[in-house]
Enzyme design. Structure first.
Site, mmCIF file in Angstrom:
data_model
loop_
_atom_site.group_PDB
_atom_site.id
_atom_site.type_symbol
_atom_site.label_atom_id
_atom_site.label_comp_id
_atom_site.label_asym_id
_atom_site.label_seq_id
_atom_site.Cartn_x
_atom_site.Cartn_y
_atom_site.Cartn_z
ATOM 1 N N GLU A 1 0.827 -0.978 -0.103
ATOM 2 C CA GLU A 1 0.308 0.193 -0.403
ATOM 3 C C GLU A 1 0.997 1.582 -0.083
ATOM 4 O O GLU A 1 1.058 1.740 0.620
ATOM 5 C CB GLU A 1 -1.097 0.009 1.514
ATOM 6 C CG GLU A 1 -2.078 -1.195 1.344
ATOM 7 C CD GLU A 1 -3.215 -1.422 2.908
ATOM 8 O OE1 GLU A 1 -3.212 -1.981 3.039
ATOM 9 O OE2 GLU A 1 -2.411 -0.915 3.779
ATOM 10 N N GLU B 1 -6.229 -7.623 -0.168
ATOM 11 C CA GLU B 1 -6.432 -7.481 0.843
ATOM 12 C C GLU B 1 -8.497 -7.137 0.489
ATOM 13 O O GLU B 1 -8.876 -5.836 0.350
ATOM 14 C CB GLU B 1 -6.422 -6.496 1.645
ATOM 15 C CG GLU B 1 -4.312 -7.322 1.908
ATOM 16 C CD GLU B 1 -4.397 -6.040 2.407
ATOM 17 O OE1 GLU B 1 -4.638 -5.219 3.102
ATOM 18 O OE2 GLU B 1 -3.261 -6.309 2.678
#
Length: 382
Positions: A191, A313
């Protein structure tokens, strides 16, 4: 107890030590998770099948994250309280029907100083060992750079030094797995974002998004430069913070227009229900319409333009609301599957750093306290 590993026609099977009735090659080991020191070919045939990225994603289907283990922010995979990952643990994930395991990895505690930034060989071997557990089960495995955000700062001031270190890190990772098949997928960054800034989770700044694109290119170039199977291996590329916000997805640049890339996104949608802990209910017509809109946005931007997507995710926290979680997981997984996206449930185990209830599998005793959710996710792809 001693086990035997039976290898036949590239498939690996576990058996008791009774003499088999057919002639096969047999390798004995003291425990079913002892794969240290083995060559990759015992678990992976090294074949690159020249499949498109879309075909690979279609085969990945439902996945599960080995979260908060090898990506713990400390010197070992048990630093956050999860047990050592074993072959038996990975076997359970396969037995439940999952087809992909994402293996998040933090490297900064195992990487030496510049200019070489050499990764501890024992750590590389341990990552490979876990990859071998997955490949022994004939599953896809994603290896990434995860909780290294403290040094992967996406600003122009930091860019040159970060690029140098990223290039040397991915060169080492890529060489380690160079001879593995296309069932091994690299994810350049998890991320990528500027931590502790107002824009951290709101899509970033124009500068931040541009520098993240530069970082992805450096990683991809380093991987491709190692040659061999890495010349065409599938590589997952994330938006800023893996966000699905419009500014993040609109500014993503695929490095070199590389055709062997997959878009990596994280969509904990809707946040108040999945992660925020402020809403315990889900399932109204409005809820479904909003989730459809989220999925359609992703499909329109990427899949309809020939760029396959893995939702690396997603999950929901346990708030004593099992029926609502089941409703959400059912709709979410089916929405992703019907639009051609693979999806990987974020499971952070029973670690001591989080009580968010995202784990559906108990790694200590290898049981499924939320097996219903696991089964729902798997069935969406059948």
């Amino acid at each position: 107890m001693k086990y035997c590993i039976l290898l036949f026609s590239f498939f690996l099977f576990a058996s008791s030590c009774d003499e088999p009735t057919m002639r096969i090659t047999r390798v004995e080991q003291e425990a079913p998770d002892d794969v240290s020191g083995r060559v990759a070919s015992e678990f992976d045939n090294g074949e690159i099948r020249n499949l498109s990225s879309s075909k690979i994603v279609a085969e990945m289907k439902a996945g599960w994250n080995l979260g908060n283990s090898l990506d713990a922010e400390g010197p070992s995979e048990t630093h956050w309280g999860n047990p050592v990952t074993t072959r038996a643990l990975i076997n359970e994930i396969r037995n439940r029907g999952f087809n992909t395991i994402r293996v998040p990895v933090t490297w900064r505690f195992q990487q030496g100083p510049g200019p070489d930034y050499k990764v501890n060989e024992a750590w590389l071997n341990r990552v490979e060992e876990v990859v071998n557990y997955v490949r022994a089960n004939e599953m896809y495995v994603i290896v990434n750079v995860h909780h290294d955000d403290t040094w992967i700062v996406p600003t122009n001031d930091n860019a040159d030094s970060v690029k140098d270190r990223l290039s040397k890190l991915w060169t080492q990772i890529a060489n380690k797995f160079k001879n593995y098949s296309d069932y091994v997928i690299f994810e350049t960054l998890n991320e990528p974002r500027h931590e502790n800034t107002p824009q951290e989770w709101t899509g970033g700044t124009a500068e931040g998004r541009d520098v993240v694109n530069q970082y992805h290119k450096v990683c991809l170039d380093a991987i491709r430069a190692t040659g061999g199977n890495n010349s065409t291996r599938q590589i997952m590329i994330s938006t800023y913070a893996a966000s699905t916000l419009p500014q993040a997805i609109n500014d993503l640049v695929i490095p070199n227009n590389d055709s062997n890339t997959i878009i990596s996104l994280h969509s904990y949608f809707p946040f108040p229900f999945t992660l925020g802990g402020t809403d315990t209910t889900w399932g109204s017509d409005s809820d479904k319409q909003q989730l459809d809109a989220e999925m359609d946005k992703i499909k329109t931007k990427f899949i309809d333009n020939g760029h396959p997507v893995v939702l690396g995710e997603w999950s929901s926290g346990n708030q004593n609301n099992l029926s609502d979680r089941i409703a959400h997981a059912t709709y979410y997984a089916e929405a992703a599957a019907s639009r051609g996206m693979a999806s990987v449930w974020w499971d952070n185990g029973n670690s001591g750093v989080s009580n968010d209830g995202l784990a559906i599998f108990n790694r200590q005793n290898l049981t499924w306290p939320f097996g219903e959710i696991a089964d729902i996710v798997v069935r969406a792809y059948e």
